[in-house]
Design a protein around this motif. Structure first.
Motif, short mmCIF file in Angstrom:
data_model
loop_
_atom_site.label_atom_id
_atom_site.label_comp_id
_atom_site.label_asym_id
_atom_site.label_seq_id
_atom_site.Cartn_x
_atom_site.Cartn_y
_atom_site.Cartn_z
N ILE A 20 0.84 -1.19 0.00
CA ILE A 20 0.00 0.00 0.00
C ILE A 20 0.87 1.25 0.00
CG2 ILE A 20 -0.23 0.04 2.53
CD1 ILE A 20 -3.12 1.06 2.06
N ILE A 21 0.47 2.24 -0.81
CA ILE A 21 1.18 3.51 -0.91
C ILE A 21 0.26 4.62 -0.40
CG2 ILE A 21 2.44 5.08 -2.42
CD1 ILE A 21 3.64 2.32 -2.52
N GLY A 22 0.66 5.31 0.66
CA GLY A 22 -0.13 6.41 1.21
C GLY A 22 0.23 7.72 0.53
N ALA A 23 -0.76 8.41 -0.03
CA ALA A 23 -0.54 9.67 -0.75
C ALA A 23 -0.72 10.85 0.22
CB ALA A 23 -1.53 9.79 -1.91
N TRP A 24 0.35 11.60 0.42
CA TRP A 24 0.40 12.69 1.41
C TRP A 24 -0.05 12.13 2.77
CZ3 TRP A 24 3.39 16.50 1.79
CH2 TRP A 24 3.14 17.58 2.62
N ALA A 25 0.62 11.04 3.15
CA ALA A 25 0.27 10.32 4.38
C ALA A 25 1.03 10.93 5.55
CB ALA A 25 0.62 8.84 4.23
N VAL A 26 0.55 12.09 6.00
CA VAL A 26 1.25 12.83 7.05
C VAL A 26 0.39 13.03 8.29
CG1 VAL A 26 2.71 14.06 5.39
CG2 VAL A 26 0.51 15.06 6.07
N ASP A 27 -0.80 12.42 8.33
CA ASP A 27 -1.71 12.59 9.46
C ASP A 27 -1.73 11.34 10.33
OD1 ASP A 27 -3.06 11.49 7.05
OD2 ASP A 27 -4.71 11.19 8.46
N ASP A 28 -2.13 11.51 11.58
CA ASP A 28 -2.07 10.40 12.52
C ASP A 28 -3.02 9.26 12.16
OD1 ASP A 28 -4.31 11.96 13.06
OD2 ASP A 28 -4.14 11.81 15.24
N HIS A 29 -4.21 9.55 11.63
CA HIS A 29 -5.15 8.48 11.29
C HIS A 29 -4.62 7.59 10.17
CE1 HIS A 29 -9.23 9.91 13.13
NE2 HIS A 29 -8.24 9.91 14.00
N THR A 30 -4.12 8.21 9.10
CA THR A 30 -3.62 7.42 7.97
C THR A 30 -2.39 6.61 8.37
OG1 THR A 30 -4.44 9.08 6.40
CG2 THR A 30 -2.79 7.51 5.59
N ILE A 31 -1.44 7.26 9.04
CA ILE A 31 -0.21 6.57 9.43
C ILE A 31 -0.52 5.45 10.41
CG2 ILE A 31 2.02 6.83 10.57
CD1 ILE A 31 2.07 9.73 9.51
N THR A 32 -1.38 5.71 11.38
CA THR A 32 -1.74 4.68 12.36
C THR A 32 -2.44 3.50 11.70
OG1 THR A 32 -1.93 6.33 14.12
CG2 THR A 32 -2.99 4.20 14.50
N ALA A 33 -3.36 3.79 10.77
CA ALA A 33 -4.09 2.72 10.08
C ALA A 33 -3.14 1.85 9.26
CB ALA A 33 -5.18 3.30 9.19
N ILE A 34 -2.25 2.47 8.51
CA ILE A 34 -1.29 1.70 7.70
C ILE A 34 -0.36 0.91 8.62
CG2 ILE A 34 0.67 1.88 6.11
CD1 ILE A 34 -0.76 4.18 4.74
N SER A 35 0.08 1.54 9.72
CA SER A 35 0.95 0.84 10.67
C SER A 35 0.26 -0.38 11.26
CB SER A 35 1.38 1.80 11.78
OG SER A 35 2.13 1.14 12.77
N LYS A 36 -1.00 -0.23 11.65
CA LYS A 36 -1.75 -1.36 12.20
C LYS A 36 -1.92 -2.47 11.17
CE LYS A 36 -4.44 1.02 15.80
NZ LYS A 36 -4.06 0.13 16.92
N ALA A 37 -2.16 -2.09 9.92
CA ALA A 37 -2.30 -3.09 8.85
C ALA A 37 -1.00 -3.85 8.65
CB ALA A 37 -2.73 -2.41 7.56
N VAL A 38 0.12 -3.14 8.77
CA VAL A 38 1.43 -3.79 8.68
C VAL A 38 1.62 -4.75 9.85
CG1 VAL A 38 3.93 -3.41 8.78
CG2 VAL A 38 2.49 -1.94 7.34
N GLU A 39 1.27 -4.30 11.05
CA GLU A 39 1.40 -5.15 12.24
C GLU A 39 0.54 -6.40 12.14
OE1 GLU A 39 0.39 -2.71 15.55
OE2 GLU A 39 2.25 -1.56 15.52
N LEU A 40 -0.62 -6.27 11.51
CA LEU A 40 -1.52 -7.42 11.35
C LEU A 40 -1.05 -8.38 10.26
CD1 LEU A 40 -4.97 -5.61 11.65
CD2 LEU A 40 -4.03 -7.30 13.25
N GLY A 41 -0.04 -7.96 9.50
CA GLY A 41 0.53 -8.84 8.50
C GLY A 41 -0.24 -8.91 7.20
N GLU A 85 2.02 7.64 -9.23
CA GLU A 85 2.99 7.13 -10.19
C GLU A 85 3.62 5.82 -9.71
OE1 GLU A 85 6.84 8.76 -12.79
OE2 GLU A 85 6.21 9.81 -10.97
N MET A 86 3.87 5.70 -8.41
CA MET A 86 4.46 4.47 -7.87
C MET A 86 3.51 3.29 -8.07
SD MET A 86 6.19 5.94 -4.35
CE MET A 86 6.81 4.34 -3.79
N VAL A 87 2.23 3.52 -7.85
CA VAL A 87 1.25 2.44 -8.07
C VAL A 87 1.16 2.12 -9.56
CG1 VAL A 87 -1.19 1.80 -7.89
CG2 VAL A 87 -0.06 2.99 -5.99
N LYS A 88 1.13 3.15 -10.38
CA LYS A 88 1.05 2.96 -11.83
C LYS A 88 2.24 2.15 -12.35
CE LYS A 88 0.43 5.57 -16.15
NZ LYS A 88 -0.89 5.02 -16.47
N ASN A 89 3.41 2.36 -11.76
CA ASN A 89 4.63 1.66 -12.18
C ASN A 89 4.79 0.29 -11.55
OD1 ASN A 89 5.28 3.87 -13.76
ND2 ASN A 89 6.66 4.78 -12.24
N GLY A 90 3.81 -0.13 -10.77
CA GLY A 90 3.86 -1.47 -10.19
C GLY A 90 4.62 -1.56 -8.87
#
Length: 301
Positions: A20-41, A85-90
């Protein structure tokens, strides 16, 4: 068949991780959600945005930044474009909106040269709700992207709803085309188009699902209402998917669930792009954003 979000996370842990690529991921909700998803594997996470702001959030929220990849880009619009662009490039399988407006996020996705829109494709928003008053998940469209879908756009919305429901193990989803009444009233365009869509499904022009309409919301979801009104339908009283006639009705349904129903869990994404694009409100809870990541991961190729 997956009937709640806990089952969804369990199913994802048995699958290969998506990126997953977070676009302008500088807020606590987005970062925390992505972090939790990573922790969950269930995903590998990359944050595109101002590294100083990201590090500050991680420090305040006690998030281990070493679990995430950070791409430093201090300009909001440039960071969004870079994530797309990162998602578009695979380099990623899922895009996620951070602390940027929906308008800026969607413009980057829709960019003809650098965006994620396939030729002649229709983008639509798919939401999922787990309500304790209904025995299974409900998939519905469109609360955020298409204000007043025309007949062809409604067919695209049905396709995305059905594909999403099938990813959750529903072999032949039941789609209810929602209107203000289950009566066929020719003065109400929602009723007319719902009836046409239902007949197309009967004739095999819309495949892979049961589809009925027009159906009022009560008969779409309540077996008791179906019995009282003496309806005969493969869909009524047991819908998996709700096709709303316009953005107002769908949006009100989504927010009624979130604001007035205790125990509700929700998720949302944009379908029809090169990859699933998580699109939740900046005000949505961390739980909703985490659920949305799981929804996108389940449908990502």
């Amino acid at each position: 068949m997956i009937t709640n979000f806990d089952q969804l996370f369990e199913a994802l842990r048995a699958k290969a991780k998506k990126r997953i690529i977070g676009a302008w991921a500088v807020d606590d909700h987005t970062i925390t959600a992505i972090s939790k998803a990573v922790e969950l594997g269930i995903v590998e996470g990359t944050l595109v945005g101002d590294k100083d702001k990201i590090e500050e959030v991680c420090k305040n929220e006690n998030i281990d930044l070493s679990k995430l990849t950070v791409v430093d880009n201090k300009v909001e619009l440039a960071a969004i474009a870079q994530a797309v662009e990162m998602v578009k490039n695979g380099e990623g399988d899922i895009l996620m909106k951070g602390l940027c407006s929906t308008d800026k996020y969607m413009r980057a996705i829709l960019n003809k040269e650098k965006g994620l829109l396939p030729p002649k494709a229709v983008l639509s928003h798919v939401s999922v709700v787990q309500n304790p008053n209904y025995p299974k998940l409900l998939f519905f469209s469109d609360i955020a992207v298409i204000p007043l879908p025309d007949f062809k756009q409604k067919q695209a919305e049905i396709k995305y709803l059905v594909n999403t429901a099938k990813a959750f193990g529903i072999e032949k989803p039941k789609v209810a085309a929602i209107a203000a009444t289950e009566q066929m009233l020719d003065g109400m365009p929602a009723c007319v188009e719902a009836a046409l869509l239902a007949k197309m499904a009967d004739r095999g022009q819309i495949a892979g699902c049961y589809l009925d309409g027009p159906l009022a919301l009560d008969v779409a979801l309540s077996k008791e209402a179906v019995a009282i009104k003496k309806l005969k339908s493969e869909v009524a009283g047991d819908a998996d998917c709700l096709l709303f006639p316009n953005i107002e009705s769908a949006n009100v349904f989504y927010k009624t669930n979130s604001q007035l129903c205790q125990g509700v869990r929700q998720a949302a994404m944009v379908a029809g792009a090169q990859a699933p694009c998580v699109l939740s409100s900046r005000a949505d809870s961390i739980d909703t954003k985490l659920n949305s990541i799981a929804l996108a991961a389940m449908t990502a190729k």
